[in-house]
Design a protein around this motif. Structure first.
Motif, mmCIF file in Angstrom:
data_model
loop_
_atom_site.group_PDB
_atom_site.id
_atom_site.type_symbol
_atom_site.label_atom_id
_atom_site.label_comp_id
_atom_site.label_asym_id
_atom_site.label_seq_id
_atom_site.Cartn_x
_atom_site.Cartn_y
_atom_site.Cartn_z
ATOM 1 N N SER A 282 0.836 -1.201 0.000
ATOM 2 C CA SER A 282 0.000 0.000 0.000
ATOM 3 C C SER A 282 0.868 1.248 0.000
ATOM 4 C CB SER A 282 -0.919 0.025 1.225
ATOM 5 O OG SER A 282 -1.632 1.249 1.297
ATOM 6 N N GLU A 283 0.359 2.315 -0.663
ATOM 7 C CA GLU A 283 1.036 3.608 -0.629
ATOM 8 C C GLU A 283 0.742 4.350 0.668
ATOM 9 O OE1 GLU A 283 -0.156 5.732 -4.089
ATOM 10 O OE2 GLU A 283 1.040 4.511 -5.457
ATOM 11 N N GLN A 284 -0.287 3.940 1.377
ATOM 12 C CA GLN A 284 -0.623 4.597 2.643
ATOM 13 C C GLN A 284 0.199 3.946 3.753
ATOM 14 O OE1 GLN A 284 -4.482 5.859 3.645
ATOM 15 N NE2 GLN A 284 -5.291 5.725 1.580
ATOM 16 N N ILE A 285 1.365 4.501 3.990
ATOM 17 C CA ILE A 285 2.322 3.881 4.892
ATOM 18 C C ILE A 285 1.894 3.941 6.351
ATOM 19 C CG2 ILE A 285 4.266 4.288 3.342
ATOM 20 C CD1 ILE A 285 4.970 6.732 5.013
ATOM 21 N N ASP A 286 0.883 4.757 6.654
ATOM 22 C CA ASP A 286 0.420 4.848 8.045
ATOM 23 C C ASP A 286 -0.563 3.744 8.398
ATOM 24 O OD1 ASP A 286 -1.343 6.042 6.217
ATOM 25 O OD2 ASP A 286 -2.355 7.128 7.823
ATOM 26 N N LEU A 287 -0.960 2.924 7.418
ATOM 27 C CA LEU A 287 -1.888 1.825 7.673
ATOM 28 C C LEU A 287 -1.161 0.485 7.550
ATOM 29 C CD1 LEU A 287 -5.030 3.033 5.672
ATOM 30 C CD2 LEU A 287 -4.538 3.328 8.108
ATOM 31 N N ASP A 288 -1.541 -0.455 8.383
ATOM 32 C CA ASP A 288 -0.956 -1.791 8.351
ATOM 33 C C ASP A 288 -1.322 -2.471 7.037
ATOM 34 O OD1 ASP A 288 -0.214 -4.455 8.723
ATOM 35 O OD2 ASP A 288 -0.813 -4.488 10.824
ATOM 36 N N THR A 289 -0.325 -2.889 6.278
ATOM 37 C CA THR A 289 -0.593 -3.497 4.971
ATOM 38 C C THR A 289 -1.300 -4.846 5.079
ATOM 39 O OG1 THR A 289 1.647 -4.422 4.953
ATOM 40 C CG2 THR A 289 1.312 -2.328 3.816
ATOM 41 N N GLN A 290 -1.327 -5.442 6.272
ATOM 42 C CA GLN A 290 -2.100 -6.659 6.447
ATOM 43 C C GLN A 290 -3.602 -6.358 6.500
ATOM 44 O OE1 GLN A 290 -0.817 -9.737 6.316
ATOM 45 N NE2 GLN A 290 1.172 -8.772 5.948
ATOM 46 N N ASP A 291 -3.925 -5.109 6.810
ATOM 47 C CA ASP A 291 -5.325 -4.684 6.863
ATOM 48 C C ASP A 291 -5.741 -3.910 5.614
ATOM 49 O OD1 ASP A 291 -5.667 -5.680 9.494
ATOM 50 O OD2 ASP A 291 -4.735 -3.868 10.303
ATOM 51 N N TYR A 292 -4.760 -3.262 4.968
ATOM 52 C CA TYR A 292 -5.068 -2.371 3.851
ATOM 53 C C TYR A 292 -3.968 -2.534 2.801
ATOM 54 C CZ TYR A 292 -6.610 1.947 1.523
ATOM 55 O OH TYR A 292 -7.088 2.871 0.618
ATOM 56 N N GLY A 293 -4.280 -3.318 1.771
ATOM 57 C CA GLY A 293 -3.313 -3.556 0.696
ATOM 58 C C GLY A 293 -3.982 -3.404 -0.651
ATOM 59 N N ASN A 294 -3.809 -4.372 -1.527
ATOM 60 C CA ASN A 294 -4.459 -4.376 -2.835
ATOM 61 C C ASN A 294 -5.138 -5.718 -3.046
ATOM 62 O OD1 ASN A 294 -3.528 -1.777 -3.713
ATOM 63 N ND2 ASN A 294 -1.510 -2.671 -4.027
ATOM 64 N N SER A 295 -6.417 -5.686 -3.401
ATOM 65 C CA SER A 295 -7.146 -6.940 -3.598
ATOM 66 C C SER A 295 -7.862 -6.954 -4.935
ATOM 67 C CB SER A 295 -8.156 -7.159 -2.464
ATOM 68 O OG SER A 295 -9.118 -6.128 -2.439
ATOM 69 N N THR A 296 -7.957 -8.128 -5.499
ATOM 70 C CA THR A 296 -8.727 -8.378 -6.714
ATOM 71 C C THR A 296 -9.753 -9.450 -6.382
ATOM 72 O OG1 THR A 296 -6.728 -7.994 -8.032
ATOM 73 C CG2 THR A 296 -8.615 -8.976 -9.159
ATOM 74 N N VAL A 297 -10.996 -9.238 -6.797
ATOM 75 C CA VAL A 297 -12.043 -10.208 -6.478
ATOM 76 C C VAL A 297 -12.866 -10.560 -7.713
ATOM 77 C CG1 VAL A 297 -12.247 -9.478 -4.068
ATOM 78 C CG2 VAL A 297 -13.656 -8.363 -5.811
#
Length: 335
Positions: A282-297
């Protein structure tokens, strides 16, 4: 020779004969800086301009006054205060005049926040290119959302909307003129900023969906580009938490990244048999990437998650309708 390269060379050499104009000087670095959607997709900048960007009004090079300003800046002594606030790589003071011009055109607040992740994404070195996309794109997204809502047959005179994961007001500053709007975000600074400069009621979001405390319900809960970042662990839980904020008969509108995005970005992760793929990036470095990353569904994954919510009815699904990249789902609360 690759057909894409042939296409570019022919247009560089001959221009567009049907439009009777020649190819203007093209600045690839400027084009990618000013169009982060093109850069993030990994597209060839020249090909994108020739095939789409020119029709869309994107600039092939910096405007003349920006070029002059850059030249003057290179010749000027380095006397800028190092304590100066900045958004992305451009000083806020450098953007204020341009922001006021755009805000006057769109009749919205010109105030920007130095922690605005979306603005930093759009804005690299050119205040004009990225800033214009920020304001113009925000208006286009607000109009698209309102058009979607109008088609649902909702009483527009009594419409109450919650914009969830609103950020620092790129969409909010336009949307708040079109409906009775409440916003929520996980960043306390964003909530305070939007409350002050957009005049909207605000709620602070939470890390876990079960901790969300918004004691109201709304005709529409709009969640643009949050579910495109969620892992399987919280996808369904956030869907349930936000659905709970919809008034009976109302709608939850949200977007995801699906297979339609692969035409623009071939590098998006491929879902497995469960229908979801998640990358902890994630580009939002203040958020945990385990909670906020990139997903495809895949749609069947989203449909399964919707089906687990009592009373939820999928009204519509449209692939790639947001920025030709994200899919839209509309879910009604039937009781």
């Amino acid at each position: 020779m690759d057909e894409n390269l042939t296409f570019a060379i022919e247009h560089l050499a001959y221009g567009d004969r049907e439009e009777h104009d020649t190819m203007p000087v093209f600045d690839s670095e400027y084009y990618l800086r000013s169009n982060p959607d093109v850069a993030s997709a990994g597209a060839n900048p020249l090909l994108h301009y020739l095939r789409a960007g020119r029709r869309e009004g994107r600039l092939p090079r910096p405007p003349a006054h920006v070029q002059n300003d850059q030249a003057q800046a290179q010749d000027a002594p380095a006397n800028r205060n190092t304590e100066e606030r900045a958004v992305g790589t451009v000083a806020v003071e450098e953007m204020e005049a341009a922001a006021k011009r755009y805000a006057a055109i769109y009749r919205v607040s010109p105030v920007l926040h130095s922690e605005d992740h979306m603005l930093a994404h759009f804005l690299k070195l050119s205040a004009e290119g990225g800033l214009g996309f920020y304001f113009k794109g925000g208006l286009a997204d607000a109009e698209q959302l309102m058009t979607t809502i109008e088609k649902l047959g909702i009483d527009m005179d009594n419409l109450r909307v919650l914009e969830f994961a609103a950020g620092y007001g790129r969409l909010t500053r336009h949307l708040q003129k079109l409906c009775d709007l409440t916003v929520s975000d996980i960043h306390p600074e964003a909530v305070a900023f939007v409350s002050k400069h957009c005049g909207c009621p605000t709620y602070l979001s939470s890390k876990e969906p079960e901790q969300l405390k918004i004691p109201e319900q709304f005709n529409v809960v709009a969640v643009i580009s949050l579910f495109s970042h969620l892992p399987d662990r919280t996808f369904g839980r956030w869907l349930s938490a936000l659905y709970a904020l919809v008034a009976p008969g109302g709608y939850l509108i949200f977007t995801t990244i699906g297979e339609s995005a692969r035409a623009i970005n071939a590098q998006i992760p491929t879902p497995g048999s469960d229908g979801i793929a998640f990358e902890a990036i994630s580009e939002q470095i203040d958020l945990d990437t385990q909670d906020y990353g990139n997903s495809t569904v895949h749609p069947h994954y989203v449909g399964f998650q919707i089906g687990r919510i009592p009373g939820a009815r999928l009204v519509s699904y449209h692939a790639g309708v947001w920025w030709k990249y994200q899919d839209q789902y509309v879910v009604q609360k039937t009781f």
